[in-house]
Write an enzyme that holds these catalytic residues in place. Structure first.
Site, PDB file in Angstrom:
ATOM      1  N   LYS A   1       0.996  -1.174   0.154  1.00  0.00           N
ATOM      2  CA  LYS A   1      -0.061   0.351   0.165  1.00  0.00           C
ATOM      3  C   LYS A   1       0.833   0.951   0.073  1.00  0.00           C
ATOM      4  CE  LYS A   1      -4.050  -2.192   2.400  1.00  0.00           C
ATOM      5  NZ  LYS A   1      -5.124  -2.501   3.539  1.00  0.00           N
TER       6      LYS A   1
ATOM      7  N   ASN B   1      -2.088  -0.235   7.128  1.00  0.00           N
ATOM      8  CA  ASN B   1      -1.710  -1.392   7.669  1.00  0.00           C
ATOM      9  C   ASN B   1      -0.636  -1.786   6.509  1.00  0.00           C
ATOM     10  OD1 ASN B   1      -3.825  -2.355   5.847  1.00  0.00           O
ATOM     11  ND2 ASN B   1      -4.767  -3.791   6.790  1.00  0.00           N
TER      12      ASN B   1
ATOM     13  N   HIS C   1      -2.128  -5.363   1.282  1.00  0.00           N
ATOM     14  CA  HIS C   1      -3.250  -6.645   1.020  1.00  0.00           C
ATOM     15  C   HIS C   1      -2.881  -7.357   0.226  1.00  0.00           C
ATOM     16  CE1 HIS C   1      -7.200  -7.655  -0.296  1.00  0.00           C
ATOM     17  NE2 HIS C   1      -6.165  -7.448  -1.431  1.00  0.00           N
TER      18      HIS C   1
HETATM   19  N1  LIG Z   1     -11.669  -0.709  10.949  1.00  0.00           N
HETATM   20  C1  LIG Z   1     -10.989  -0.034   9.733  1.00  0.00           C
HETATM   21  N2  LIG Z   1     -11.181   1.330  10.218  1.00  0.00           N
HETATM   22  C2  LIG Z   1      -9.795   1.355   9.012  1.00  0.00           C
HETATM   23  N3  LIG Z   1     -10.085   1.086   8.091  1.00  0.00           N
HETATM   24  C3  LIG Z   1     -10.169  -1.028   8.060  1.00  0.00           C
HETATM   25  C4  LIG Z   1     -10.607  -1.389   9.529  1.00  0.00           C
HETATM   26  N4  LIG Z   1     -10.708  -2.760   8.526  1.00  0.00           N
HETATM   27  C5  LIG Z   1     -10.632  -2.756   7.565  1.00  0.00           C
HETATM   28  N5  LIG Z   1      -9.804  -1.528   7.294  1.00  0.00           N
HETATM   29  C6  LIG Z   1      -9.076  -1.632   5.692  1.00  0.00           C
HETATM   30  O1  LIG Z   1     -10.117  -2.439   5.015  1.00  0.00           O
HETATM   31  C7  LIG Z   1      -8.744  -2.982   4.335  1.00  0.00           C
HETATM   32  C8  LIG Z   1      -9.332  -4.284   3.648  1.00  0.00           C
HETATM   33  O2  LIG Z   1      -8.502  -4.973   3.767  1.00  0.00           O
HETATM   34  P1  LIG Z   1      -6.989  -5.256   3.458  1.00  0.00           P
HETATM   35  O3  LIG Z   1      -6.515  -6.355   3.928  1.00  0.00           O
HETATM   36  O4  LIG Z   1      -6.413  -4.294   2.361  1.00  0.00           O
HETATM   37  O5  LIG Z   1      -6.660  -4.324   4.370  1.00  0.00           O
HETATM   38  C9  LIG Z   1      -8.035  -3.300   5.300  1.00  0.00           C
HETATM   39  C10 LIG Z   1      -7.721  -2.128   5.972  1.00  0.00           C
HETATM   40  O6  LIG Z   1      -6.858  -1.254   5.003  1.00  0.00           O
END
Ligand SMILES: Nc1ncnc2c1ncn2[C@@H]1O[C@@H]2COP(=O)(O)O[C@H]2[C@H]1O
Length: 151
Positions: free
Chosen positions: A11, A114, A117
């Protein structure tokens, strides 16, 4: 089988924080084969499509903004159980729940930043790969180490 593929994206925060090499190193050393990779700044439309299942979540708009805010590195990795194993190597979606030794456990603290993905199933991998890559962008190459990775 050994032809299973998954979609992985480093990301925009992962790119800015210079984690690209470290993350690729981990999947490479594990034994997976890199079959597609590009750096791009994704459009909001592409990301809305990518995250369509989350469209009713309160964080959806913020997620699309964050993911389109800078370049990301999109990749396709191939190997036995690659979907499940790369997910395990990434750790839980929330870094607070990610064990040390995982990518999120080692490199981030917040769910909204985070760093990586990965597709959550073989079916979503198929969908995400076709969304992010043209077929000719995926390279079928002969892995000389395959006989040492697979019996
Ligand atoms: N409670 C949350 N607040 C903000 N972002 C979220 C939350 N839950 C999931 N995400 C984002 O949504 C994404 C969905 O799949 P990802 O694996 O890309 O990682 C996740 C996070 O980056």
């Amino acid at each position: 089988g050994i032809h299973e593929r998954t979609f992985v994206a480093i990301k925009p925060d992962g790119v800015q924080r210079r984690l690209v090499g470290e993350i690729i190193r981990r999947f490479e050393q594990k034994g997976f084969k890199l079959v597609g990779m590009k750096i791009l700044q994704a459009s909001e439309n592409l990301l809305k499509d990518h995250y369509i299942d989350l469209k009713d979540r309160p964080f959806y708009n913020g997620l699309v903004k964050y993911m389109s805010s800078g370049p990301l590195v999109a990749m396709v990795w191939q190997g036995l159980d690659v979907v499940k194993i790369t997910r395990a190597m990434m750790g839980e979606t929330n870094p607070a729940d990610s064990a040390p030794g995982t990518i999120r456990g080692d490199f981030c603290v917040e769910v909204g930043r985070n760093v990586i993905h990965g597709s959550d199933s073989v079916e979503s991998a198929v969908r995400e790969i076709s969304l992010w890559f043209q077929p000719e962008e995926l390279i079928c190459w002969n892995d000389c180490a395959a006989d040492w990775i697979y019996e």
